[in-house]
Scaffold this motif. Structure first.
Motif, mmCIF file in Angstrom:
data_model
loop_
_atom_site.group_PDB
_atom_site.id
_atom_site.type_symbol
_atom_site.label_atom_id
_atom_site.label_comp_id
_atom_site.label_asym_id
_atom_site.label_seq_id
_atom_site.Cartn_x
_atom_site.Cartn_y
_atom_site.Cartn_z
ATOM 1 N N VAL A 222 0.962 -1.298 -0.001
ATOM 2 C CA VAL A 222 0.000 0.035 0.008
ATOM 3 C C VAL A 222 0.858 1.101 -0.017
ATOM 4 O O VAL A 222 1.734 1.297 0.845
ATOM 5 C CB VAL A 222 -0.851 -0.167 1.307
ATOM 6 N N GLN A 236 -4.224 6.932 -2.824
ATOM 7 C CA GLN A 236 -3.716 5.592 -2.359
ATOM 8 C C GLN A 236 -3.785 4.889 -3.418
ATOM 9 O O GLN A 236 -4.851 4.501 -4.044
ATOM 10 C CB GLN A 236 -4.519 5.480 -1.105
ATOM 11 N N GLN A 238 -3.059 0.448 -4.014
ATOM 12 C CA GLN A 238 -2.897 -0.916 -3.442
ATOM 13 C C GLN A 238 -2.688 -2.139 -4.040
ATOM 14 O O GLN A 238 -3.619 -2.057 -5.143
ATOM 15 C CB GLN A 238 -3.802 -1.043 -2.256
ATOM 16 N N ASN A 240 -2.729 -6.270 -4.029
ATOM 17 C CA ASN A 240 -3.060 -7.409 -3.128
ATOM 18 C C ASN A 240 -2.989 -8.878 -3.760
ATOM 19 O O ASN A 240 -3.336 -8.757 -4.894
ATOM 20 C CB ASN A 240 -4.448 -7.117 -2.553
#
Length: 272
Positions: A222, A236, A238, A240
Motif C-alpha cells: 500500500v 492511495q 494498493q 493485493n
C-alpha cells in the motif's frame, strides 16, 4: 485416418464443452485492506477506493474510516460493495448462432476493527501496526444468458469473517508512506440458498463452503502520497494477493489493484 480425425475432434469438442469452456464460480473475492499508517493521537482517515481484479472482470469499492484514539491505539470501520462484476463466455451452437453465458457477482460487507501502532525506529519513520477485526455481509452468485431472460441459477449466502493484519509502514517523506501488509482472513458461509444440485455444487467447487471455513493469507503493498499545499489529502494505491491455505478446494479471486483518495478531516480542520 479421416474417421480417426473426426473422432478426435469430437472428443476434444465434448471435453471443451464439459470442462474448460465452462465459467467458474468464484466463492471469494478479497476485500480492500485498510492500513491507517498512523503516527500519533488524533490522526484520522476517511478513504474511498475502487478496485479491480487483474484476472477476470470483478470490480468493487470501499469506504473506510479510522481514528487514532491515543498515541498507540486506533479503531477502524469499513463498507465494501460490488461494482460491475461478472464473467462472460461466448459460445456457438455449430449452426452459426451464438450466445453468451454470464455469471454475475454481488458482494457486500461491513467491517469493524481496532489495533495498535508503535514506532520501531528512533526517528519515528518506521511503524509497526497490528489490527484485527470482524466483518459480515452477503455473497450472491447468479447465472444469466443472452439467450434466456432472468437468472438461470443462483448461490446466495451470508458471510462472516475474522482477520488479523500485521504491517510495517515507512514514512519516507512528509507526504509519502509505503506499507507492507500480511493479512490473515478466516471467512465462513451460512444461510446458503441455491438452485444448484449437488453435482453442480461439486463441479463449481462450492460444496466446500458448507463444511468448514476458508483461511486466506493475503500480502499487500500500500502506498499513499500527497502534496505540501494540502497535507490533509492523499492519493492511495494498493496491490493485493490472496492465497488459500489448507485442503480446501474452492475457486477464488487471487488478486486486485485499487486506487482511491484519502482524507484526514482532523488535519484539515487544524490547517484551516
Amino acid at each position: 485416418m479421416s474417421t480417426y480425425l473426426k473422432l478426435t475432434a469430437t472428443v476434444f469438442l465434448v471435453s471443451c464443452l464439459l470442462s474448460s469452456c465452462t465459467l467458474l464460480r468464484f466463492a471469494y473475492a478479497p476485500s480492500i485492506q485498510q492500513v491507517p499508517a498512523f503516527k500519533e493521537k488524533n490522526e484520522s482517515r476517511v478513504t474511498a477506493v475502487a478496485a479491480s481484479t487483474l484476472v477476470g472482470t470483478e470490480n468493487s469499492y470501499s469506504l473506510q474510516g479510522a481514528y487514532a484514539i491515543t498515541n498507540h491505539f486506533a479503531v477502524t470501520a469499513a463498507w465494501y460493495g460490488s461494482l460491475r462484476s461478472q464473467d462472460e463466455l461466448t459460445y456457438s451452437d455449430g449452426s452459426g448462432n451464438t450466445g453468451t453465458d454470464i455469471v454475475k457477482y454481488k458482494r457486500s460487507a461491513a467491517e469493524f476493527g481496532a489495533g495498535v501502532f508503535y514506532p520501531i525506529s528512533r526517528d519515528k519513520k518506521v511503524f509497526f501496526e497490528l489490527y484485527g477485526g470482524y466483518g459480515f455481509g452477503k455473497n450472491n452468485i447468479s447465472d444469466n444468458s443472452t439467450t434466456n431472460s432472468g437468472a438461470l441459477g443462483f448461490h446466495n449466502s451470508k458471510t462472516n469473517r475474522y482477520y488479523i493484519q500485521p504491517s510495517f509502514s515507512f514514512h519516507t517523506g512528509e507526504n509519502f508512506t509505503l506499507s507492507t501488509v500480511l493479512r490473515f482472513t478466516s471467512i465462513g458461509y451460512s444461510n446458503i440458498s441455491t438452485s444448484y444440485d449437488n453435482n453442480e455444487l461439486e463441479s463449481y467447487q462450492l460444496l466446500q463452503l458448507t463444511r468448514n471455513r476458508l483461511l486466506f493469507v493475503e500480502p499487500a503493498l500500500v502506498t499513499s502520497f500527497g502534496f505540501a499545499s494540502a497535507p490533509w489529502f492523499r492519493v492511495q494505491a494498493q496491490m493485493n494477493a490472496s492465497l488459500l491455505t489448507g485442503n480446501s478446494n474452492t475457486n477464488y479471486r487471487s488478486n486486485y489493484f485499487s486506487l482511491g483518495f484519502q482524507f484526514d478531516p482532523v488535519k484539515a480542520l487544524k490547517t484551516k
